[in-house]
Scaffold this motif. Structure first.
Motif, short mmCIF file in Angstrom:
data_model
loop_
_atom_site.label_atom_id
_atom_site.label_comp_id
_atom_site.label_asym_id
_atom_site.label_seq_id
_atom_site.Cartn_x
_atom_site.Cartn_y
_atom_site.Cartn_z
N SER A 1 0.84 -1.21 0.00
CA SER A 1 0.00 0.00 0.00
C SER A 1 0.86 1.25 0.00
O SER A 1 0.52 2.25 -0.65
CB SER A 1 -0.91 0.00 1.23
N LEU A 2 1.99 1.22 0.71
CA LEU A 2 2.89 2.37 0.73
C LEU A 2 3.47 2.62 -0.65
O LEU A 2 3.52 3.77 -1.12
CB LEU A 2 4.01 2.14 1.75
N ILE A 3 3.90 1.56 -1.33
CA ILE A 3 4.45 1.71 -2.67
C ILE A 3 3.40 2.29 -3.62
O ILE A 3 3.69 3.18 -4.42
CB ILE A 3 4.97 0.36 -3.19
N ASN A 4 2.18 1.79 -3.53
CA ASN A 4 1.12 2.31 -4.39
C ASN A 4 0.93 3.81 -4.18
O ASN A 4 0.80 4.58 -5.14
CB ASN A 4 -0.19 1.56 -4.13
N ALA A 5 0.92 4.22 -2.92
CA ALA A 5 0.75 5.65 -2.62
C ALA A 5 1.92 6.46 -3.15
O ALA A 5 1.75 7.53 -3.74
CB ALA A 5 0.60 5.83 -1.11
N LEU A 6 3.15 5.96 -2.95
CA LEU A 6 4.34 6.67 -3.42
C LEU A 6 4.38 6.76 -4.94
O LEU A 6 4.91 7.73 -5.50
CB LEU A 6 5.60 5.97 -2.90
N CYS A 7 3.83 5.75 -5.60
CA CYS A 7 3.80 5.73 -7.07
C CYS A 7 2.60 6.49 -7.64
O CYS A 7 2.41 6.52 -8.86
CB CYS A 7 3.78 4.30 -7.59
N GLY A 8 1.77 7.05 -6.76
CA GLY A 8 0.60 7.78 -7.23
C GLY A 8 -0.52 6.89 -7.69
O GLY A 8 -1.31 7.27 -8.58
N MET A 9 -0.63 5.67 -7.11
CA MET A 9 -1.68 4.74 -7.51
C MET A 9 -2.54 4.35 -6.30
O MET A 9 -2.04 4.25 -5.18
CB MET A 9 -1.07 3.46 -8.09
N ASN A 10 -3.84 4.16 -6.55
CA ASN A 10 -4.70 3.55 -5.54
C ASN A 10 -4.46 2.05 -5.54
O ASN A 10 -3.98 1.48 -6.53
CB ASN A 10 -6.18 3.83 -5.86
N ASN A 11 -4.85 1.40 -4.44
CA ASN A 11 -4.70 -0.05 -4.38
C ASN A 11 -5.52 -0.76 -5.45
O ASN A 11 -5.21 -1.88 -5.84
CB ASN A 11 -5.11 -0.57 -3.00
N SER A 12 -6.58 -0.09 -5.95
CA SER A 12 -7.45 -0.69 -6.98
C SER A 12 -6.92 -0.48 -8.40
O SER A 12 -7.48 -1.03 -9.35
CB SER A 12 -8.85 -0.10 -6.87
N ASP A 13 -5.85 0.29 -8.55
CA ASP A 13 -5.28 0.53 -9.87
C ASP A 13 -4.81 -0.80 -10.48
O ASP A 13 -4.22 -1.62 -9.79
CB ASP A 13 -4.10 1.50 -9.76
N PRO A 14 -5.07 -1.05 -11.76
CA PRO A 14 -4.67 -2.32 -12.38
C PRO A 14 -3.17 -2.58 -12.35
O PRO A 14 -2.73 -3.73 -12.41
CB PRO A 14 -5.19 -2.21 -13.81
#
Length: 281
Positions: A82-95
């Protein structure tokens, strides 16, 4: 006479190689014995990888000299994906997002491109310690963390042996590290509940009062806990960044989210380390 000289030189060369081989074997044996002594004394040794191991580790993670590579490591369930997704500008639901779940979902190092800096940053989700059957002190080398340009260590209230080993090895290899505690919104809510907060009974003013007290307790407690853990492990003191994934995601999108703690400072300091590396024109 010439034949005699050639024979003598060949003999001397063979003797020289035999001495070098014996000396190498002696050093290897001495290093092995020292590692065993350290393990018996409970000391986690720092093991330097070979050039071949470095080459293979870089190939495995698709290391690109033109990019800056961040690894996120820590115990299973600490919120790495979840932290990586946030740092990459993505939601957890992003494909394209790192998979998340109640149980550890990362069993191999996974590479993710930062959507806000696609040509500059690559992020890596490292399997959580305790999921691979690898001894704690070997986790750093087994995951090839020595090839990354920066390592984020996600911690809970107390450091694990693996957390200590990662920080100690990174210090030895001069790899910048960031200590991060995530899921702060949930931890603050838990503190509020422990203080007697009831969402069905409390009004808005009461909720805000509970929140402010719990937030301050959580922040001060976390900072002191990390300071104490570093001192106990004989590691250099360093800052802990306290974040929540939702707030961090908004900050990474250049928004002005509510409830900021250390999210903006974390992003700023991460980018600063990358740009100071001299990798980008």
């Amino acid at each position: 006479e010439e034949e005699t000289r050639r024979t003598r030189r060949a003999k001397e060369e063979a003797e020289r190689k035999a001495r070098e081989a014996a000396e190498l074997a002696r050093r290897v044996q001495a290093e092995r014995e020292e590692l065993e002594r350290q393990l018996r004394r409970g000391i986690q040794p720092v093991v330097r990888p070979t050039l071949e191991e470095i080459r293979l580790a870089k190939a495995k993670v698709q290391y690109d000299d033109a990019m800056f590579h961040f690894a996120v490591a820590g115990i299973a369930g600490s919120g790495k994906s979840s932290l990586i997704n946030a740092l990459c500008g993505m939601n957890n639901s992003d494909p394209n997002a790192a998979p998340t779940g109640v149980n550890e979902t990362t069993m191999e190092i996974s590479r993710y491109v930062d959507t806000t800096h696609p040509e500059q940053f690559a992020w890596y989700d490292v399997p959580g310690s305790g999921t691979l059957g690898t001894p704690d002190w070997q986790y750093f080398n087994s995951q090839g963390l020595y090839v990354f340009d920066c390592v984020l260590v996600l911690v809970n209230n107390r450091f694990t042996v693996t957390d200590q080993a990662i920080l100690r090895n990174c210090h030895h290899f001069q790899i910048p590290t960031f200590i991060v505690r995530s899921k702060s919104d949930q931890h603050i809510l838990n503190l509020m509940m422990d203080m007697g907060f009831d969402s069905d009974l409390e009004d808005t003013d009461s909720r805000e009062q509970f929140f402010n007290i719990a937030r301050e307790r959580y922040i001060s407690g976390t900072r002191q806990s990390v300071k104490d853990n570093l001192a106990t492990a004989n590691l250099p003191d360093q800052r802990v960044y306290i974040v929540s994934k939702k707030t961090l995601f908004s900050a990474a999108q250049n928004r002005q989210p509510m409830g900021l703690i250390d999210e903006v400072e974390l992003l700023t300091d991460l980018y600063s380390v990358a740009y100071r590396s001299g990798r980008f024109a």
